[in-house]
Scaffold this active site. Sequence first.
Site, PDB file in Angstrom:
ATOM      1  N   GLU A   1       0.853  -1.187   0.000  1.00 23.81           N
ATOM      2  CA  GLU A   1       0.000   0.000   0.000  1.00 23.81           C
ATOM      3  C   GLU A   1       0.892   1.242   0.000  1.00 23.81           C
ATOM      4  OE1 GLU A   1      -2.794   0.395   3.221  1.00 23.81           O
ATOM      5  OE2 GLU A   1      -3.766   2.087   2.276  1.00 23.81           O
TER       6      GLU A   1
ATOM      7  N   GLU B   1      -5.271  -2.674  12.784  1.00 19.63           N
ATOM      8  CA  GLU B   1      -4.978  -3.519  11.612  1.00 19.63           C
ATOM      9  C   GLU B   1      -5.963  -4.680  11.541  1.00 19.63           C
ATOM     10  OE1 GLU B   1      -3.127  -1.982   9.712  1.00 19.63           O
ATOM     11  OE2 GLU B   1      -2.177  -0.686  11.190  1.00 19.63           O
TER      12      GLU B   1
HETATM   13  N1  B3K Z   1      -2.920   1.112   5.655  1.00 16.25           N
HETATM   14  C1  B3K Z   1      -1.607   1.242   6.231  1.00 16.25           C
HETATM   15  C2  B3K Z   1      -0.888   2.471   5.810  1.00 16.25           C
HETATM   16  C3  B3K Z   1      -0.196   2.361   4.515  1.00 16.25           C
HETATM   17  C4  B3K Z   1       0.652   3.584   4.262  1.00 16.25           C
HETATM   18  C5  B3K Z   1       1.250   3.589   2.912  1.00 16.25           C
HETATM   19  N2  B3K Z   1       2.120   4.724   2.697  1.00 16.25           N
HETATM   20  C6  B3K Z   1      -1.634   1.152   7.716  1.00 16.25           C
HETATM   21  C7  B3K Z   1      -2.922   1.488   8.356  1.00 16.25           C
HETATM   22  O1  B3K Z   1      -3.440   2.572   8.251  1.00 16.25           O
HETATM   23  O2  B3K Z   1      -3.480   0.629   8.969  1.00 16.25           O
HETATM   24 ZN    ZN Z   2      -5.349   1.935   8.773  1.00 19.38          ZN
END
Ligand code: B3K
Ligand code: ZN
Length: 903
Positions: free
Chosen positions: A126, A303
């Site tokens: 991501e 998460e």
């Molecule tokens: N979704 C990831 C963050 C990704 C960042 C990319 N630069 C972690 C989170 O927000 O849970």
């Molecule tokens: Zn997140």
Amino acid sequence: MYREGQATAIRREDYTAPAFWIDTVDLTFDLDPAKTRVLNKMRLRRNTDLPTQALRLDGEELNLARVLVNGAGTSFKMDGRQLVLENLPEGPEPIELEIFTTCNPAKNTSLTGLYVSNDSFFTQCEAEGFRRITYFLDRPDVMASFTVTLRGDKRKYPVLLSNGNLVEQGDLEEGRHFAKWVDPHKKPCYLFALVAGQLVAREQRILSRTGTEHLLQVFVRPGDLDKTEHAMNSLMASVAWDETRFGLPLDLERFMIVATSDFNMGAMENKGLNIFNTKLVLANPATATDVDFGNIESVVGHEYFHNWTGNRITCRDWFQLSLKEGLTVFRDQEFSQDMAGSSSARAVKRIEDVRLLRTVQFAEDAGPMAHPVRPDSYVEINNFYSVTIYEKGSEVVRMMQTLAGSEGVSGRAGFAQGMKLYFERHDGQAVTCDDFAQAIADANPQSELARVLPQFKVWYSQAGTPRLMTHGEYNAEAQTYTLTLAQSCLATPGQPDKVPFVIPVNMGLLDTQGHALPLQLRGEAQASGHNRTLVLTQTSESFVFVNVASVPVPSLLREFSAPVLLEANLTDAELLTLLAHDSDAFNRWEAGQRLALNRALSCIRAGADPALSPVLDEAYITAMREVLRHPDLDAAFKELTLTLPSEGYIAEQLTEVDPQQVHAVREAMRGQLAQALQADWAWAYEQYRVTGPYSPDAVSAGRRALSGMALAMLCVAARTSKDGMWPDKAYQAFMVAHNMTDRFNALSALVVSRHALAKEALAKFHALFKDEALVIDKWFALQAAAPDHGGQVLPSVRLLMQHPDFTLRNPNRARSLIFSYCSANPAAFHRTDAAGYVFWSERVIELDAINPQVAARLARAMDRWRKLAPAYRSAAHMALERVAAKAELSSDVREVITRALAE
Ligand code: B3K
Ligand code: ZN
């Protein structure tokens, strides 16, 4: 991180559906640090809703060896970094595409895509890292079924992990082995992950409420297993919470967390294989503080909660990032509150969240990087993983919960219904923020939210923090109280004019003795309750309360019900009443902050010398003594209330900032509070110390926070009295502490009071923990954030950069030293000789060559340069120009600097 040519802005209005769908992906990796081979076999089909067009696959830093279409060679061309296939078969039939590439994970210092850390392989995809692994339609609305085969040296990489279920494993020739994983869920490629290396796991089998069995695993490097219990407990609690609160079960047989010390951010929610920064996994009482324990619980929760909000339902495009991030932050905040237990502990968590929002997000909203919760354009998406998308996004969801209630249905129940509908409608899809808001409103047709939905969505489209101005008029004769609420919002980049927001204002009225008054609005038959949510939708509206027996004190924006700047202009007497009596703990705390802030601001605005005339008056000091000595208030709440507003928060309230002056005033206030309450601090230190075995629960953590604060205040007071007793006690406490929280608090007390013993204690601390990377990070950070006197911090930071333990390549280490100095120590950074800014520009350029994402975060330290007093401002401007003049900048840093310099 594109460095060739001009980076162009991507615009939300340009969204078009993908020209192809990818149904299945079969990836085979031959893992080798210098040259990993990736065989990518995809089954695609044309999106027949669109005119026939070429297939354009994203790729970055890849060596392309072979492309086959339906088993045969094909013509292709490169257009910039895209691989273009113009002659694919027409028609809707599936197409088999095979692409063979290699990449170099060992050389990948950006830590996106596939990289090596401590001889293990990790991925971070991501937002757009998958294109650094293979050519693909790297966009979240393309969801595919993944099969992954990993092959590598069995001795070097005994553990081979990817998403989903392990379906096959075995040995290969020449000491190699393989593992094959199949993910039963379709997913966008940003949720792909692989891990390979020498890892060990803590394992736990759990049963869901419906009786299904699941395996939970936390993988770490050998030697770290004794620091995984808390992460595992947090994961089990998260699984149970999502099932109970939202009816969302774990949908996988196996859920894995893997920790790595080289990671750009906190953690990543890859389907079934979360990858975490070690900082947010590893904890034992000897190495981690209460704050670390709390952060681990909240991020493990965050998460995990993404498994539904983000993974099962994902974003159509990256402009919708807050769809998953704002919602998931809201969920993790609620989780932490529910875990904290008592209503006071819940309020403490709320205060901490609001404090972050107001210091960091409000500043972002007022600066050059201001953007709506759903941005309209970006150059580099990584720059938009921001406090606005996350924290303000969460506030937007919270307001929806507040407004989702209706007759007989609480906001919380209405919101839960809305979530249910959201999953019924969109499970397995890539959707927009509109889809989410619509589901919450549709599930609650009688709610205020349903009534105001189109206007409510201004929160998604308009940047900037609204100001909420309030004015109350009491009419003793008529026994009415007219509360007028008015709103405005300053221009932000690209948005000169603003329309009114929907602002839910939770409120109550107290009499001057502090008793809650019953609330009855004009037109209501009778009074009901002591708490209301008024909803402001116009520029200005008045609400008339009737049968108000005496002049009331308004308690406004209880629980911080909307992310606004409240200008209530309450008198000291009113604030003192709220501080002492409000039933809303948030507003009690807020009254104390406001009292302190008003005093700081009057001193700064008057240009008074805080050394000559005391900033704090007796009324404030007495009120703080009462809080500290209060028999019923929790320790954690006391600690928050006695903590003065930060220098950054004070600075945000000013139109022009002299950071040295702000620092001097706040230091003087702290010194005064330390002195005046000396006997009380001594009492609190003894009273609140925790002596039994360590437990990270909210009550014990609060006690440690307050006793730690008391010790620091006593050491600060000792500076003037020249009494060595408390510094000696702090040193003793440092030496004998049996947990990191107490040890670090004692060490900080010596450092912040600038006592001679600090040097010795720091050396001891390093010696004790030289093999604990996360503790060494604390050691660097504490020194970089130390109070400046005579400009000693910068030379000390420069010296620490030469320390054998320092490296810019590890983001945690870079953050601990460089960011702590540039972003968390305003008075040391904003030097009158501009040396802090020179240091900043050097580090931004240096880091950019290694890791653009981390460099771009550091670049943000200068966001608020236009607010600085003239001498600082021109020096800051020069530093920005120096960075801008570099030809070789990543698009990440270029975007931040360009926006900072834009008029
Ligand atoms: N979704 C990831 C963050 C990704 C960042 C990319 N630069 C972690 C989170 O927000 O849970
Ligand atoms: Zn997140």
